[in-house]
Design an enzyme around this catalytic site. Structure first.
Site, PDB file in Angstrom:
ATOM      1  N   ASN A   1       0.840  -1.201   0.000  1.00  0.00           N
ATOM      2  CA  ASN A   1       0.000   0.000   0.000  1.00  0.00           C
ATOM      3  C   ASN A   1       0.871   1.245   0.000  1.00  0.00           C
ATOM      4  O   ASN A   1       1.989   1.243   0.512  1.00  0.00           O
ATOM      5  CB  ASN A   1      -0.948  -0.003   1.208  1.00  0.00           C
ATOM      6  CG  ASN A   1      -0.370   0.708   2.409  1.00  0.00           C
ATOM      7  OD1 ASN A   1      -0.437   1.940   2.518  1.00  0.00           O
ATOM      8  ND2 ASN A   1       0.227  -0.050   3.327  1.00  0.00           N
TER       9      ASN A   1
ATOM     10  N   PHE B   1      -1.562   8.148   4.539  1.00  0.00           N
ATOM     11  CA  PHE B   1      -2.381   8.722   5.626  1.00  0.00           C
ATOM     12  C   PHE B   1      -3.674   9.355   5.114  1.00  0.00           C
ATOM     13  O   PHE B   1      -4.061  10.451   5.526  1.00  0.00           O
ATOM     14  CB  PHE B   1      -1.580   9.767   6.426  1.00  0.00           C
ATOM     15  CG  PHE B   1      -0.602   9.196   7.422  1.00  0.00           C
ATOM     16  CD1 PHE B   1      -0.537   7.841   7.697  1.00  0.00           C
ATOM     17  CD2 PHE B   1       0.277  10.043   8.087  1.00  0.00           C
ATOM     18  CE1 PHE B   1       0.375   7.326   8.617  1.00  0.00           C
ATOM     19  CE2 PHE B   1       1.188   9.541   9.019  1.00  0.00           C
ATOM     20  CZ  PHE B   1       1.237   8.177   9.276  1.00  0.00           C
TER      21      PHE B   1
ATOM     22  N   SER C   1       5.532   4.942   8.837  1.00  0.00           N
ATOM     23  CA  SER C   1       4.923   4.706   7.534  1.00  0.00           C
ATOM     24  C   SER C   1       5.885   5.161   6.443  1.00  0.00           C
ATOM     25  O   SER C   1       6.426   6.260   6.509  1.00  0.00           O
ATOM     26  CB  SER C   1       3.603   5.477   7.401  1.00  0.00           C
ATOM     27  OG  SER C   1       3.152   5.437   6.060  1.00  0.00           O
TER      28      SER C   1
ATOM     29  N   ASN D   1       4.998   5.891   3.462  1.00  0.00           N
ATOM     30  CA  ASN D   1       4.206   6.507   2.390  1.00  0.00           C
ATOM     31  C   ASN D   1       3.984   8.002   2.539  1.00  0.00           C
ATOM     32  O   ASN D   1       3.302   8.602   1.722  1.00  0.00           O
ATOM     33  CB  ASN D   1       2.859   5.784   2.289  1.00  0.00           C
ATOM     34  CG  ASN D   1       3.042   4.311   1.988  1.00  0.00           C
ATOM     35  OD1 ASN D   1       3.855   3.947   1.149  1.00  0.00           O
ATOM     36  ND2 ASN D   1       2.317   3.460   2.688  1.00  0.00           N
ATOM     37  N   THR D   2       4.532   8.600   3.593  1.00  0.00           N
ATOM     38  CA  THR D   2       4.525  10.054   3.744  1.00  0.00           C
ATOM     39  C   THR D   2       5.975  10.513   3.696  1.00  0.00           C
ATOM     40  O   THR D   2       6.791  10.097   4.527  1.00  0.00           O
ATOM     41  CB  THR D   2       3.865  10.478   5.068  1.00  0.00           C
ATOM     42  OG1 THR D   2       2.486  10.079   5.051  1.00  0.00           O
ATOM     43  CG2 THR D   2       3.945  11.980   5.258  1.00  0.00           C
TER      44      THR D   2
ATOM     45  N   LYS E   1       5.337   3.188  17.106  1.00  0.00           N
ATOM     46  CA  LYS E   1       5.382   2.181  16.051  1.00  0.00           C
ATOM     47  C   LYS E   1       6.609   2.409  15.188  1.00  0.00           C
ATOM     48  O   LYS E   1       6.801   3.502  14.644  1.00  0.00           O
ATOM     49  CB  LYS E   1       4.118   2.230  15.196  1.00  0.00           C
ATOM     50  CG  LYS E   1       3.995   1.062  14.212  1.00  0.00           C
ATOM     51  CD  LYS E   1       2.597   0.985  13.636  1.00  0.00           C
ATOM     52  CE  LYS E   1       2.399  -0.284  12.821  1.00  0.00           C
ATOM     53  NZ  LYS E   1       1.000  -0.438  12.347  1.00  0.00           N
TER      54      LYS E   1
ATOM     55  N   ASN F   1       5.980  -1.713  11.450  1.00  0.00           N
ATOM     56  CA  ASN F   1       5.188  -1.244  10.312  1.00  0.00           C
ATOM     57  C   ASN F   1       5.594  -2.022   9.060  1.00  0.00           C
ATOM     58  O   ASN F   1       6.298  -3.030   9.134  1.00  0.00           O
ATOM     59  CB  ASN F   1       5.404   0.265  10.126  1.00  0.00           C
ATOM     60  CG  ASN F   1       4.181   0.977   9.574  1.00  0.00           C
ATOM     61  OD1 ASN F   1       3.526   0.485   8.668  1.00  0.00           O
ATOM     62  ND2 ASN F   1       3.888   2.153  10.111  1.00  0.00           N
TER      63      ASN F   1
END
Length: 353
Positions: free
Chosen positions: A111, A115, A173, A175-176, A211, A240
């Protein structure tokens, strides 16, 4: 798995993955999904996490119910605890679609959501009006275009604190852009200090979790462990998603984003064991990554976890996986001579180092 659940999963897999995700949330809200009915519970499965007593150690990982829309049904799926979010101060759409990919051959998911969520105002309102019989937490995030991302975490915490049992600082994460930079020693020390200040100002301060990513060096693990102890964190969630693509066979293996599911199991479990060693067992650890069976859950516990979280495996095995893991874990603990889960925690840490 029942025939009803098998057919439901087969139907969902006919849709684009993100559409299927949304449909599964709607099915839960409409009462169409098969649910266990209550947390799986035996005296052997009871565990403590961040000062909370859990009826069983199997939790829902953040990312599935981002906007806290399915709290009530998910609390009846057999879980011992839930985590929703990530939530950011302001709503944000996330990254362009497509951004979710099934890697069926690998029993994995990639993915790159970024966010996407409806913002803390709406999420906190849902949390306020939906009590649950099991503990629930909120994954704290930062807006992509925020001028001060560290401040965002404290803002989200303050808005939701009255309606949750714990909060997780999510700096892992992939993805940011540049979010993982907050795992650096100086940045993390500053961030945890600011979150702790916000927490201390609450009427009822909460257990704060952190996390972390699975793509950390040994030195980074030790730095995080030292900072977590100094900050008085209640737990560390290991881990994560990963950026690693080693050993994948699915056609979509080169899609950018975070990889979760079966291929993450060994990497995340090794980080868990290393964090257990680095913290000296002084901080509760949550094992996440690649759990798809009771045997996987047992391995996480013996590597050093006192609780677990699952998500990606449910894409392929459905919600009935929750009671299967919990009941199977109870049986494995009994077979190995443990009367209580805490007796098994960390007994195989050295095997993963």
């Amino acid at each position: 798995m029942s025939l009803r659940e098998k057919l439901g999963l087969k139907l969902l897999h006919q849709f684009d993955p993100e559409r299927a995700h949304g449909l599964s949330i709607q099915a839960l809200k409409l009462g169409l999904a098969p649910l266990h009915g209550a947390p799986v519970h035996t005296a052997r499965l009871e565990t403590s996490l961040g000062g909370m007593t859990l009826r069983n150690p199997v939790g829902l990982a953040a990312g599935y119910d981002k906007n806290a829309e399915a709290l009530a049904p998910m609390a009846k799926a057999g879980f011992g605890f839930l985590e929703v979010g990530a939530a950011t101060p302001r709503p944000q759409p996330g990254n362009p679609k497509p951004r979710l990919f099934r890697l069926t051959e690998d029993q994995a998911v990639i993915n790159r959501f970024g966010f996407n969520n409806q913002g803390i105002t709406q999420i906190a309102a849902r949390l306020a009006k939906t009590p649950t019989a099991i503990p629930r937490g909120l994954n704290l995030g930062a807006n992509k275009d925020s001028a001060d991302r560290a401040d965002d975490f404290g803002h989200v915490l303050t808005q939701a604190a009255a309606h949750i049992d714990f909060a997780t600082v999510n700096i892992s994460s992939p993805n940011t852009e540049k979010l993982r930079d907050l795992q650096g020693k100086a940045a993390l020390e500053d961030l945890l200090g600011r979150v702790n200040t916000s927490n201390a100002n609450l009427t009822n301060p909460l257990p704060i979790f952190l996390k972390i990513a699975p793509d950390l060096t040994d030195a980074e693990i030790q730095d995080i462990a030292d900072l977590a102890r100094a900050a008085g964190l209640a737990a560390i969630i290991c881990t994560n998603t990963t950026l690693d693509r080693h050993g994948l066979s699915s056609r979509q293996r080169q899609e950018t984003g975070g990889l979760s599911g079966r291929p993450l199991f060994e990497k995340s479990t090794r980080i868990l064991a290393k964090m257990r060693q680095a913290t000296g067992g002084e901080i509760d650890l949550v094992g996440v990554g690649g759990i798809g069976s009771a045997q996987d859950a047992y391995a996480k516990i013996t590597a050093g976890a006192c609780a677990l979280q699952i998500y990606s495996a449910m894409v392929y095995q459905g919600l009935s996986l929750v009671p299967r893991i919990a009941n199977g874990l109870d049986q494995l603990l009994a077979e190995n001579g443990y009367e209580r889960l805490d007796q098994a925690i960390g007994t195989a840490t050295q095997d993963w180092l």
